[in-house]
Scaffold this motif. Structure first.
Motif, PDB file in Angstrom:
ATOM      1  N   GLN A 178       0.918  -1.109  -0.038  1.00 39.03           N
ATOM      2  CA  GLN A 178      -0.022   0.124   0.061  1.00 39.03           C
ATOM      3  C   GLN A 178       0.822   1.330   0.041  1.00 39.03           C
ATOM      4  N   PHE A 179       1.997   1.187   0.924  1.00 37.96           N
ATOM      5  CA  PHE A 179       2.621   2.348   0.739  1.00 37.96           C
ATOM      6  C   PHE A 179       3.356   2.664  -0.484  1.00 37.96           C
ATOM      7  N   ARG A 180       3.631   1.807  -1.218  1.00 44.94           N
ATOM      8  CA  ARG A 180       4.191   1.940  -2.561  1.00 44.94           C
ATOM      9  C   ARG A 180       3.180   2.298  -3.687  1.00 44.94           C
ATOM     10  N   SER A 181       1.910   2.125  -3.377  1.00 46.95           N
ATOM     11  CA  SER A 181       0.689   2.857  -4.121  1.00 46.95           C
ATOM     12  C   SER A 181       0.284   4.022  -3.540  1.00 46.95           C
ATOM     13  N   GLY A 182       1.068   4.762  -2.523  1.00 44.78           N
ATOM     14  CA  GLY A 182       0.857   5.901  -2.180  1.00 44.78           C
ATOM     15  C   GLY A 182      -0.207   6.191  -1.144  1.00 44.78           C
ATOM     16  N   ARG A 183      -0.564   5.168  -0.241  1.00 39.04           N
ATOM     17  CA  ARG A 183      -1.633   5.276   0.866  1.00 39.04           C
ATOM     18  C   ARG A 183      -0.623   4.819   2.245  1.00 39.04           C
ATOM     19  N   VAL A 184      -0.822   5.695   3.348  1.00 38.17           N
ATOM     20  CA  VAL A 184      -0.151   5.326   4.404  1.00 38.17           C
ATOM     21  C   VAL A 184      -1.517   4.801   5.181  1.00 38.17           C
ATOM     22  N   SER A 185      -1.348   3.647   5.869  1.00 32.33           N
ATOM     23  CA  SER A 185      -2.292   3.264   6.916  1.00 32.33           C
ATOM     24  C   SER A 185      -1.330   2.458   8.194  1.00 32.33           C
ATOM     25  N   ALA A 186      -0.938   3.055   8.990  1.00 34.52           N
ATOM     26  CA  ALA A 186       0.030   2.690   9.882  1.00 34.52           C
ATOM     27  C   ALA A 186      -1.062   1.856  10.921  1.00 34.52           C
ATOM     28  N   LYS A 187      -0.526   0.534  11.134  1.00 37.40           N
ATOM     29  CA  LYS A 187      -1.301  -0.159  12.172  1.00 37.40           C
ATOM     30  C   LYS A 187      -0.482  -0.631  13.401  1.00 37.40           C
ATOM     31  N   LEU A 188      -1.245  -0.575  14.529  1.00 36.97           N
ATOM     32  CA  LEU A 188      -0.801  -0.752  15.724  1.00 36.97           C
ATOM     33  C   LEU A 188      -0.757  -2.535  15.815  1.00 36.97           C
ATOM     34  N   TYR A 189       0.741  -2.977  15.911  1.00 37.32           N
ATOM     35  CA  TYR A 189       0.914  -4.420  16.172  1.00 37.32           C
ATOM     36  C   TYR A 189       1.170  -4.628  17.518  1.00 37.32           C
ATOM     37  N   GLY A 190       1.571  -3.830  18.645  1.00 44.30           N
ATOM     38  CA  GLY A 190       1.565  -4.267  19.874  1.00 44.30           C
ATOM     39  C   GLY A 190       2.487  -3.481  20.613  1.00 44.30           C
ATOM     40  N   TYR A 191       3.147  -3.807  21.832  1.00 45.65           N
ATOM     41  CA  TYR A 191       3.915  -2.854  22.448  1.00 45.65           C
ATOM     42  C   TYR A 191       5.213  -3.505  22.816  1.00 45.65           C
ATOM     43  N   LEU A 192       6.329  -2.707  22.790  1.00 46.96           N
ATOM     44  CA  LEU A 192       7.568  -3.292  23.390  1.00 46.96           C
ATOM     45  C   LEU A 192       7.859  -2.557  24.701  1.00 46.96           C
ATOM     46  N   MET A 193       8.447  -2.928  25.558  1.00 43.08           N
ATOM     47  CA  MET A 193       8.962  -2.091  26.890  1.00 43.08           C
ATOM     48  C   MET A 193      10.310  -1.496  26.361  1.00 43.08           C
ATOM     49  N   VAL A 194      10.153  -0.144  26.431  1.00 41.86           N
ATOM     50  CA  VAL A 194      11.300   0.703  25.979  1.00 41.86           C
ATOM     51  C   VAL A 194      11.861   1.438  27.126  1.00 41.86           C
ATOM     52  N   PRO A 195      13.282   1.710  27.061  1.00 43.12           N
ATOM     53  CA  PRO A 195      13.918   2.654  28.233  1.00 43.12           C
ATOM     54  C   PRO A 195      13.782   3.856  27.756  1.00 43.12           C
ATOM     55  N   VAL A 196      13.082   4.700  28.517  1.00 43.51           N
ATOM     56  CA  VAL A 196      12.785   6.008  28.250  1.00 43.51           C
ATOM     57  C   VAL A 196      13.779   7.118  29.009  1.00 43.51           C
ATOM     58  N   TYR A 197      14.307   7.878  28.107  1.00 44.67           N
ATOM     59  CA  TYR A 197      14.924   9.279  29.022  1.00 44.67           C
ATOM     60  C   TYR A 197      14.764  10.453  28.393  1.00 44.67           C
ATOM     61  N   GLU A 198      13.999  11.336  28.833  1.00 46.19           N
ATOM     62  CA  GLU A 198      13.735  12.432  28.160  1.00 46.19           C
ATOM     63  C   GLU A 198      13.215  12.273  26.725  1.00 46.19           C
ATOM     64  N   ASN A 199      13.617  13.258  26.058  1.00 48.26           N
ATOM     65  CA  ASN A 199      13.345  13.112  24.630  1.00 48.26           C
ATOM     66  C   ASN A 199      14.358  12.510  23.638  1.00 48.26           C
ATOM     67  N   LEU A 200      15.149  11.543  24.067  1.00 40.97           N
ATOM     68  CA  LEU A 200      15.931  10.890  23.322  1.00 40.97           C
ATOM     69  C   LEU A 200      15.454   9.855  22.414  1.00 40.97           C
ATOM     70  N   LEU A 201      14.014   9.701  22.724  1.00 44.02           N
ATOM     71  CA  LEU A 201      13.314   8.586  21.800  1.00 44.02           C
ATOM     72  C   LEU A 201      12.562   9.368  20.501  1.00 44.02           C
ATOM     73  N   GLN A 202      12.399   8.579  19.384  1.00 41.67           N
ATOM     74  CA  GLN A 202      11.557   8.901  18.381  1.00 41.67           C
ATOM     75  C   GLN A 202      10.296   8.876  18.638  1.00 41.67           C
ATOM     76  N   GLY A 203       9.495  10.128  18.726  1.00 35.82           N
ATOM     77  CA  GLY A 203       7.991  10.317  18.920  1.00 35.82           C
ATOM     78  C   GLY A 203       7.180   9.225  18.086  1.00 35.82           C
ATOM     79  N   LYS A 204       6.146   8.790  18.531  1.00 27.51           N
ATOM     80  CA  LYS A 204       5.246   8.089  17.504  1.00 27.51           C
ATOM     81  C   LYS A 204       4.760   9.156  16.269  1.00 27.51           C
ATOM     82  N   LYS A 205       4.824   8.248  15.363  1.00 28.41           N
ATOM     83  CA  LYS A 205       4.516   9.294  14.164  1.00 28.41           C
ATOM     84  C   LYS A 205       3.027   9.569  13.892  1.00 28.41           C
TER      85      LYS A 205
END
Lengths: 368, 511
Positions: A178-205
């Motif tokens: 779908q991405f190649r044909s020009g449509r974005v449909s991001a799907k939520l697949y689940g969660y990972l436990m992630v170490p978070v320190y301030e804003n060093l992580l990439q925000g959810k798009k």
């Protein structure tokens, strides 16, 4: 403290080739034949380099050969190798199985190199173990990646010092077809436990946010005025996104929403280009590059527009960042991020940048 | 807490009222002797300017008209009837009623702008002395009192910047710098004048980013337009460095002092190095805001820029006051005749009644009131004061309901609709863009008492409590206001859907 390392050796290969991802084996094989290679080795290297000075404070456990061991050795680590792979052509199953084995070996954190697909494979095996992505894929809509490889290294340092919170973060992915044909449909697949320190992580798009139509039109007219003022014969490369698409819309043209298109004299001369197309088209020509940051994140290079490579940027007559004001203020710390894969080019772009926000209006925004 | 209930008259628009032939006044016909001498009234109007058809005005008696407007007045909440602290950046202070007597006196109301100077020495003296007082307050060397509003005064200053560079052969300077938390009128005025506008954002401490300014200035810089304190009430302690940086590349600096309440008698434009400033006389100088005017914006400049000011200026030769044409270098006229002298008269009365000590007291009291208000507001769970943590604000502050929004789903727009149920008018959230999420910008000027502030805070504390226990109550507000339904805001911003005249509205409805 045990840090596990696992790498998807073909991650990101579809980026420079303009393939929008690396999930399709046949397309990846074709790209490899054309001479494209994965940026993953260099990126994992950059992250590990940050950890050089605290080598003594943790043990590195790694997946074998191309899946981690080789890069770790290149960076001067002597990792303890966990598990086996049967062939150099690694699979998603290998990623899942090795992640589970790293967990079984007592790792406190898995550091992985790849994109959304790799994150999904790891989440399938080790849902509750802290994991952190080193951004190396084409699609990185998930919130489990550090903003840059270097920052991934910084987060690991904080994790070892006990300074991080461990929080669930979304695993998102989009359908590459779908991405190649020009449509974005991001799907939520689940969660990972992630170490978070301030804003060093990439925000959810954020996908599909509709900006004020009037503000976009005003910005589109500002861009058109700049193209009209450019020397005759200048080519204009436009990165992906709804902002650049609005410029095309104002001109009555169609833009490849997620690809890179080239304009000359207000006409599309090439659509959905890969890196080699762009190099060929711009050879011996003066050209401007117009890009817009990814909403909610701030990347202007290195996410979703890897076709506009560092090598290409070096030759650009002008690099112009365009964004409506509301998009700018939604960025973490109101900063733009470059991750071109070439540290010298990144460094050249860093500092304050005049972002075009409308007709004759600019904002001073920092590139970090 | 008051048990407030606003009047609700369900009053039609006046264009829909009245009946054929109904009149407020029956005008007598002119006597024959008069028409014989000068002709009919109609004949006095040039033929080309005569209407072919009568205008479609409502036909109503005096009583109906009076009743209509009194009803409408009961359906508004103005400064004189509520504790108007919520409308920050607007400086909603008490406008002394005695000033209205001056303005309505025939000595003022019967003046004509084309009278000979010798017959209007009184108002010219008032204009001249007001100019002098404003010079003292700002440190500038000359004022034009002509602009009829704050943003027109800013535009006047931009026009002076342009004229100055042109006179120096530097009209290639085509960039004006401002900050995102300065009033948007600055960016708008510069854009209107044809300049490119470059905007500086706050640094991580909440102050305008001086490194961004350093990167922005250059040979194309024409000027800096900046507010201080900004909308947030945060005083930019590096203001002199800002001015010096812009001066170092040959640009001019204009200080937006639309609201000067927090710095009266404490700091002046001159000492910070500014070349220009402006005051909204309907804000800190107490003239009523007038809802779209008439207002007045006083535009002040240093001596080297005085020749560029709008024409005419008021001068005094030791014996008489006179209007001076400023000649070729002047930016020309900003408003016909002399501007809005009624507002200047109120300003003059205000300055004379307070004196220098009284004016300094305004700043001290408004800062004290604001810091008391903030102390009390921040005791409410769910409200925060972002940017420049730990730093005191001057006369106003931009708070955020973001925490309450995240906890309850009730945001600033919901609270803004609910507050009218408590008998307060809608508050001011923020100028565009909403840099701070869920913003709220109160400004408790010097005329409010401690009891007023306490009543104001108690209403917000009550709404925050409602948000936790019954969020739908707040989200569906208002209930007790004149208009107890939620207005579809898009009708106000979509050009295809709004009508600014009755005729345009009819066209829209007919479609």
């Amino acid at each position: 403290m045990r840090i596990g390392l696992i790498v998807n050796p073909i991650a990101g290969i579809g980026g420079a080739a303009g393939l929008k991802g690396s999930d399709d084996r046949a397309l990846v094989a074709a790209a490899q034949k054309q001479g494209f290679s994965s940026p993953v080795r260099q990126r994992i290297g950059e992250a590990l380099a940050v950890l050089q000075d605290i080598k003594g404070s943790f043990e590195l456990y790694s997946a074998p050969a191309v899946m981690g061991e080789a890069i770790a050795q290149e960076q001067g680590f002597a990792p303890r190798v966990i598990g086996k792979i049967s062939s150099a052509k690694t699979t998603a199953e290998d990623t899942s199985r090795l992640a589970a084995e790293l967990k079984a070996a007592g790792c406190d954190l898995i550091l992985f190199g790849g994109g959304d697909g790799t994150a999904r494979d790891i989440a399938a095996a080790v849902a509750d173990l802290p994991c952190l992505g080193i951004p190396s894929g084409v699609k990185m809509h998930s919130a489990c990646f550090a903003a840059t490889p270097r920052r991934a290294g910084e987060v690991v340092k904080r994790f070892i010092n006990g300074q991080c919170q461990i929080l669930p973060r979304e695993i998102m992915d989009i359908d590459e077809g779908q991405f190649r044909s020009g449509r974005v449909s991001a799907k939520l697949y689940g969660y990972l436990m992630v170490p978070v320190y301030e804003n060093l992580l990439q925000g959810k798009k954020n996908s599909g946010v509709i900006w004020e139509a009037a503000a976009l039109q005003n910005l589109a007219r500002g861009v058109i005025a700049e193209m009209e003022a450019a020397p005759v014969g200048t080519l204009f490369i436009f990165g992906p996104g709804t902002t650049t698409a609005a410029v095309f819309g104002e001109l009555g043209l169609n833009k490849t929403l997620l690809g890179v298109d080239v304009l000359s004299n207000k006409e599309v001369i090439a659509a959905d280009c890969n890196e080699q197309d762009l190099k060929r088209i711009t050879q011996n020509k003066s050209f401007y590059v117009f890009v817009t940051p990814i909403g909610g994140q701030g990347y202007i290079f290195g996410r979703g527009n890897q076709q506009i490579s560092a090598e290409l940027l070096i030759n650009a007559a002008q690099i112009r960042v365009i964004a409506v004001i509301d998009k700018l203020i939604s960025l973490p710390e109101q900063a733009l991020i470059v991750d071109t894969g070439n540290e010298a080019v990144n460094q050249g772009l860093r500092g304050f940048c005049r972002v075009l926000t409308g007709y004759g209006t600019e904002a001073m925004i920092k590139i970090i | 807490m008051r048990n407030f209930q606003q009047a609700r008259w369900d009053e039609p628009i006046i264009m829909e009222m009245g009946s054929e032939g109904e009149r407020g006044v029956l005008m007598p016909l002119a006597e024959e002797r008069v028409t014989d001498a000068v002709g009919s009234a109609q004949s006095l109007i040039p033929a080309a300017m005569r209407r072919k058809n009568a205008p479609k005005l409502p036909q109503m008696s005096q009583m109906q008209v009076l009743r209509h407007f009194l009803r409408l007045s009961q359906e508004t909440i103005g400064t004189d009837i509520n504790i108007d602290i919520g409308l920050g950046t607007c400086t909603m202070k008490y406008s002394p009623k005695v000033h209205e007597q001056f303005v309505r006196s025939p000595k003022m109301s019967e003046l004509h702008p084309l009278q000979d100077e010798s017959t209007v020495q009184g108002i010219l003296q008032i204009l001249y002395e007001t100019d002098n007082y404003l010079q003292e307050i700002s440190g500038m060397d000359k004022f034009s009192l002509q602009p009829s509003g704050g943003t027109q005064a800013i535009y006047g200053n931009v026009a002076v910047i342009r004229a100055y560079h042109k006179a120096n052969g530097e009209d290639y300077r085509d960039e004006i710098i401002t900050t995102i938390l300065s009033h948007p009128g600055n960016a708008a005025a510069a854009s209107t004048a044809g300049y490119k506008v470059i905007t500086i954002y706050p640094d991580k401490d909440g102050y305008p980013d001086i490194e961004a300014l350093r990167a922005a200035v250059g040979p194309k810089t024409a000027g800096l337009l900046i507010t201080n304190p900004e909308d947030t009430g945060i005083y930019n302690f590096r203001i002199k460095e800002f001015v010096n940086l812009v001066h170092s590349v040959g640009g001019l600096c204009s200080y937006d002092q639309a609201n000067v309440n927090g710095v009266f008698g404490l700091a002046r434009a001159k000492e910070a190095g500014f070349d220009m400033c402006h005051f909204n006389l309907h804000k800190s100088f107490s003239s009523p805001h007038g809802c779209q005017g008439p207002a007045a914006g006083a535009q002040g400049v240093v001596a080297k820029l005085a020749p560029f000011l709008a024409t005419p200026t008021v001068e005094f030769d030791g014996e008489k006051y006179y209007l001076q044409d400023n000649g070729e270098q002047s930016i020309g006229k900003l408003r016909k005749f002399w501007g809005v002298p009624q507002v200047i008269l109120r300003t003059y009365a205000y300055i004379r009644s307070l004196g220098p000590e009284g004016m300094k007291k305004i700043a001290e009291l408004s800062i004290l009131n604001n810091n008391y208000l903030l102390k009390k507001m921040l005791e409410i769970e769910g409200i925060e004061l972002p940017l420049a943590p730990g730093k005191r604000r001057l006369e106003q502050a931009r708070l955020s309901w973001n925490k309450l929004y995240e906890q309850t789903g009730v945001g600033t727009d919901d609270i803004d609709r609910r507050i009218v149920d408590y008998g307060f008018q809608c508050f001011f959230a923020s100028h565009h863009p909403r840099l701070i999420p869920e913003p709220f910008t109160p400004e408790p000027v010097e005329t409010y008492s401690k009891a007023d502030i306490d009543e104001f805070v108690a209403a917000f504390a009550s709404i925050a409590d409602e948000a936790r226990h019954n969020p739908e109550l707040v989200k569906n507000a208002p209930y007790k206001a004149a208009l107890a339904t939620q207005i579809d805001g898009e009708g106000l911003t979509d050009p295809k859907r709004f009508a600014t005249t009755w005729r345009a509205f009819k066209k829209y409805v007919d479609k």
